[in-house]
Design a protein around this motif. Structure first.
Motif, PDB file in Angstrom:
ATOM      1  N   LEU A   9     -51.118  -4.810   6.276  1.00  0.00           N
ATOM      2  CA  LEU A   9     -52.404  -5.254   5.753  1.00  0.00           C
ATOM      3  C   LEU A   9     -53.505  -5.020   6.777  1.00  0.00           C
ATOM      4  CD1 LEU A   9     -51.267  -8.660   4.210  1.00  0.00           C
ATOM      5  CD2 LEU A   9     -51.562  -6.461   3.026  1.00  0.00           C
ATOM      6  N   ALA A  10     -54.718  -4.836   6.273  1.00  0.00           N
ATOM      7  CA  ALA A  10     -55.873  -4.730   7.162  1.00  0.00           C
ATOM      8  C   ALA A  10     -56.062  -6.065   7.872  1.00  0.00           C
ATOM      9  CB  ALA A  10     -57.120  -4.378   6.352  1.00  0.00           C
ATOM     10  N   GLY A  11     -56.488  -5.998   9.125  1.00  0.00           N
ATOM     11  CA  GLY A  11     -56.750  -7.230   9.853  1.00  0.00           C
ATOM     12  C   GLY A  11     -56.451  -7.098  11.328  1.00  0.00           C
ATOM     13  N   ALA A  12     -56.486  -8.229  12.004  1.00  0.00           N
ATOM     14  CA  ALA A  12     -56.411  -8.276  13.462  1.00  0.00           C
ATOM     15  C   ALA A  12     -55.128  -7.667  14.032  1.00  0.00           C
ATOM     16  CB  ALA A  12     -56.562  -9.715  13.947  1.00  0.00           C
ATOM     17  N   GLU A  13     -53.988  -7.893  13.391  1.00  0.00           N
ATOM     18  CA  GLU A  13     -52.729  -7.366  13.923  1.00  0.00           C
ATOM     19  C   GLU A  13     -52.693  -5.839  13.865  1.00  0.00           C
ATOM     20  OE1 GLU A  13     -49.102  -9.225  12.653  1.00  0.00           O
ATOM     21  OE2 GLU A  13     -50.065 -11.201  12.595  1.00  0.00           O
ATOM     22  N   LEU A  14     -53.124  -5.265  12.762  1.00  0.00           N
ATOM     23  CA  LEU A  14     -53.170  -3.812  12.651  1.00  0.00           C
ATOM     24  C   LEU A  14     -54.211  -3.247  13.618  1.00  0.00           C
ATOM     25  CD1 LEU A  14     -52.351  -1.121  11.451  1.00  0.00           C
ATOM     26  CD2 LEU A  14     -53.868  -1.595   9.504  1.00  0.00           C
ATOM     27  N   ASP A  15     -55.353  -3.904  13.731  1.00  0.00           N
ATOM     28  CA  ASP A  15     -56.383  -3.456  14.668  1.00  0.00           C
ATOM     29  C   ASP A  15     -55.845  -3.417  16.096  1.00  0.00           C
ATOM     30  OD1 ASP A  15     -58.174  -3.310  12.539  1.00  0.00           O
ATOM     31  OD2 ASP A  15     -59.007  -5.311  12.922  1.00  0.00           O
ATOM     32  N   ALA A  16     -55.072  -4.425  16.475  1.00  0.00           N
ATOM     33  CA  ALA A  16     -54.485  -4.469  17.820  1.00  0.00           C
ATOM     34  C   ALA A  16     -53.506  -3.316  18.031  1.00  0.00           C
ATOM     35  CB  ALA A  16     -53.790  -5.809  18.054  1.00  0.00           C
ATOM     36  N   LEU A  17     -52.692  -3.013  17.029  1.00  0.00           N
ATOM     37  CA  LEU A  17     -51.773  -1.874  17.120  1.00  0.00           C
ATOM     38  C   LEU A  17     -52.527  -0.557  17.272  1.00  0.00           C
ATOM     39  CD1 LEU A  17     -48.916  -2.543  14.543  1.00  0.00           C
ATOM     40  CD2 LEU A  17     -48.662  -2.083  16.970  1.00  0.00           C
ATOM     41  N   ILE A  18     -53.597  -0.398  16.510  1.00  0.00           N
ATOM     42  CA  ILE A  18     -54.410   0.816  16.604  1.00  0.00           C
ATOM     43  C   ILE A  18     -55.029   0.925  17.988  1.00  0.00           C
ATOM     44  CG2 ILE A  18     -56.514   1.944  15.759  1.00  0.00           C
ATOM     45  CD1 ILE A  18     -54.129   2.273  13.876  1.00  0.00           C
ATOM     46  N   ALA A  19     -55.576  -0.174  18.489  1.00  0.00           N
ATOM     47  CA  ALA A  19     -56.197  -0.159  19.823  1.00  0.00           C
ATOM     48  C   ALA A  19     -55.196   0.284  20.881  1.00  0.00           C
ATOM     49  CB  ALA A  19     -56.755  -1.545  20.162  1.00  0.00           C
ATOM     50  N   GLU A  20     -53.985  -0.255  20.807  1.00  0.00           N
ATOM     51  CA  GLU A  20     -52.972   0.032  21.821  1.00  0.00           C
ATOM     52  C   GLU A  20     -52.321   1.405  21.635  1.00  0.00           C
ATOM     53  OE1 GLU A  20     -49.194  -2.239  23.872  1.00  0.00           O
ATOM     54  OE2 GLU A  20     -49.709  -2.739  21.819  1.00  0.00           O
ATOM     55  N   LYS A  21     -51.849   1.683  20.441  1.00  0.00           N
ATOM     56  CA  LYS A  21     -51.043   2.892  20.206  1.00  0.00           C
ATOM     57  C   LYS A  21     -51.872   4.154  19.986  1.00  0.00           C
ATOM     58  CE  LYS A  21     -47.125   0.573  20.026  1.00  0.00           C
ATOM     59  NZ  LYS A  21     -46.231   0.559  21.150  1.00  0.00           N
TER      60      LYS A  21
END
Length: 135
Positions: A9-21
């Protein structure tokens, strides 16, 4: 992450994965804020875009919910030699994909995703690339 990126789902957890990976951020971590006078606060993620002397942690951008920050993901992938394509037909879910190359038969090495929004489709497709999960 349960292994199926197309269910994320869109949101903070996916955003964090995108930022890192995808974006290469370091020290991405979750912050659990205390409640405010307005009620409970949602957790959020912080990290560092570049590690140099004087850099400070900053909030992770909303890559999966805003098209402007999702476009930063596209630009990062293009800088790493990935082609990008997207499509959004009336009545259909948005589709975004990164691919290695194309020829007269179509795309080669496609990593794509359909999602409820274009920013989410972009993020899911980019995450598939960095994790090696082709369609």
């Amino acid at each position: 992450m349960d292994g199926n990126i197309d269910n994320m789902l869109a949101g903070a957890e996916l955003d964090a994965l995108i930022a890192e990976k995808v974006m290469g951020w370091d020290h991405v971590r979750k912050i659990e804020p205390r409640s405010s006078i307005y009620g409970p606060c949602s957790p959020y993620y912080i990290g560092r875009e570049n590690i140099t002397d004087g850099d400070f942690d900053e909030p992770v951008p909303h890559y999966s919910t805003y098209i402007g920050t999702a476009w930063q993901v596209v630009e990062k992938m293009q800088a790493n030699k990935w082609w990008f394509d997207a499509d959004w037909e009336l009545g259909e879910l948005p589709w975004a994909a990164f691919f290695v190359d194309r020829d007269s038969f179509g795309y080669i090495g496609v990593y794509g995703s359909n999602a409820e929004s274009m920013p989410l489709a972009v993020c899911r497709a980019a995450l598939k690339v960095v994790l090696g999960l082709r369609e």
